[in-house]
Enzyme design. Structure first.
Site, PDB file in Angstrom:
ATOM      1  N   SER A 118       0.849  -1.194   0.000  1.00 51.05           N
ATOM      2  CA  SER A 118       0.000   0.000   0.000  1.00 51.05           C
ATOM      3  C   SER A 118       0.877   1.232   0.000  1.00 51.05           C
ATOM      4  CB  SER A 118      -0.881  -0.013   1.248  1.00 51.05           C
ATOM      5  OG  SER A 118      -1.399   1.260   1.529  1.00 51.05           O
ATOM      6  N   TYR A 169      -0.254   0.505  10.779  1.00 52.47           N
ATOM      7  CA  TYR A 169      -0.538   0.161   9.384  1.00 52.47           C
ATOM      8  C   TYR A 169       0.631   0.566   8.490  1.00 52.47           C
ATOM      9  CZ  TYR A 169      -2.835   0.129   4.809  1.00 52.47           C
ATOM     10  OH  TYR A 169      -3.142  -0.105   3.489  1.00 52.47           O
ATOM     11  N   THR A 213     -13.932  -3.435  -2.448  1.00 52.85           N
ATOM     12  CA  THR A 213     -14.087  -4.770  -1.870  1.00 52.85           C
ATOM     13  C   THR A 213     -15.451  -4.898  -1.204  1.00 52.85           C
ATOM     14  OG1 THR A 213     -13.186  -4.073   0.257  1.00 52.85           O
ATOM     15  CG2 THR A 213     -11.607  -4.863  -1.392  1.00 52.85           C
TER      16      THR A 213
END
Length: 284
Positions: free
Chosen positions: A155, A167, A202
């Site tokens: 990412s 993250y 998604t």
């Protein structure tokens, strides 16, 4: 791309739904045998099961094989690759995609001191560590094939702040691991790349979306406003990038680097399912 990967063997981790499923379907469309891993064997709150993904891979022209695996458990991961070794004898493509996105949802946009310590273990464990473990067990099978591809789904959070500290650390670790693996794998003919999707439409994202009075579905992103999900990538757009890399005889020239899905689409001349690139408006 139809038939470009006929006879090739792939493993896609975390392929029950979302990005992993999209990648598995595109590898299947290109003719590959795809082992799909994940934990969801029975229907739950979000749509998608392993068996459904495998069946769709087969319906698209590949061969889908569902293998239930909890990537918290190294022994289960090892068993996946032992099965591939027994049944296929080699591996051509490993896609490391598994990630605890539903678990992360409760921690979005919270500072590190406000997160449980388990957040570190979940994001770094089912993410960077699980990618490493699968790669360790996959390497001998990739060597047996005479070369191949490891694609790590990462990412842009590796380079810019997104969501929370842990993250970003996890994604940066994946990119550094990719670069170092690529150096060690080059003489064995195996490429390793990191792939940065954009915002992907998604099942989880659709669940979190908010309908608007004008009929759109938008995602409210703290600090960035609302995002129209119609402009997001489909999971299969990411898959088309992975399939193109896997079919590229010169993939080693792209090894060790980060590739965005839009850059891959430009280089390999593919579009999303609706014929557009993410952010474009489909013709009516």
């Amino acid at each position: 791309m139809n038939g470009a990967l006929a006879g090739k063997i792939a493993v896609v981790t975390g392929a029950t739904r979302g990005v992993g499923k999209g990648i598995a379907l595109e590898l299947g469309t290109a003719g590959a045998t795809v082992y799909v891993t994940g934990r969801t064997a029975e229907p739950g709150p979000l749509p998608g099961t392993l068996a459904e993904t495998a069946a769709e891979v087969t319906a698209l022209g590949g061969t889908g094989i569902a293998v239930r695996c909890d990537h918290h458990d190294d022994a289960q991961v090892e068993a996946v690759f032992a099965r591939v070794a027994e049944e296929a004898g080699r591996l051509d493509v490993l896609v490391n995609n598994v990630f605890s996105a539903p678990d992360l949802a409760a921690w979005l946009n919270r500072p590190f001191w406000d997160l449980p310590l388990t957040a570190w273990d979940e994001v770094l464990g089912i993410g960077a560590r699980s990618h490493y473990v699968a790669s360790v067990f996959a390497a001998p099978l990739l060597f047996a094939a005479g070369g191949g591809l490891i694609a790590n789904i990462s990412s842009s959070g590796a380079a810019a702040y997104q969501q929370n500290t842990v993250y970003g650390v996890g994604k940066a670790a994946v990119d550094k691991m990719t670069a170092d693996m690529a150096l060690e794998l080059r003489d064995r003919g195996v490429a390793a790349v990191s792939i940065w999707p954009g915002l992907v439409r998604t099942e989880l994202l659709a669940f979190a979306g908010r309908p608007t009075p004008d009929g759109r579905t938008v995602l409210d992103i703290p600090g960035a406003g609302e995002f129209d999900l119609a402009a997001a990538e489909s999971p299969r757009f990411v898959g088309r990038g992975v399939a193109a890399l896997a079919a590229d005889p010169a993939v080693l020239t792209r090894s060790g680097r980060v590739h965005t899905t839009t850059d891959l689409a430009t280089h390999y001349a593919f579009t999303d399912l609706d014929g557009t690139l993410p952010g474009e408006v489909a013709a009516s």
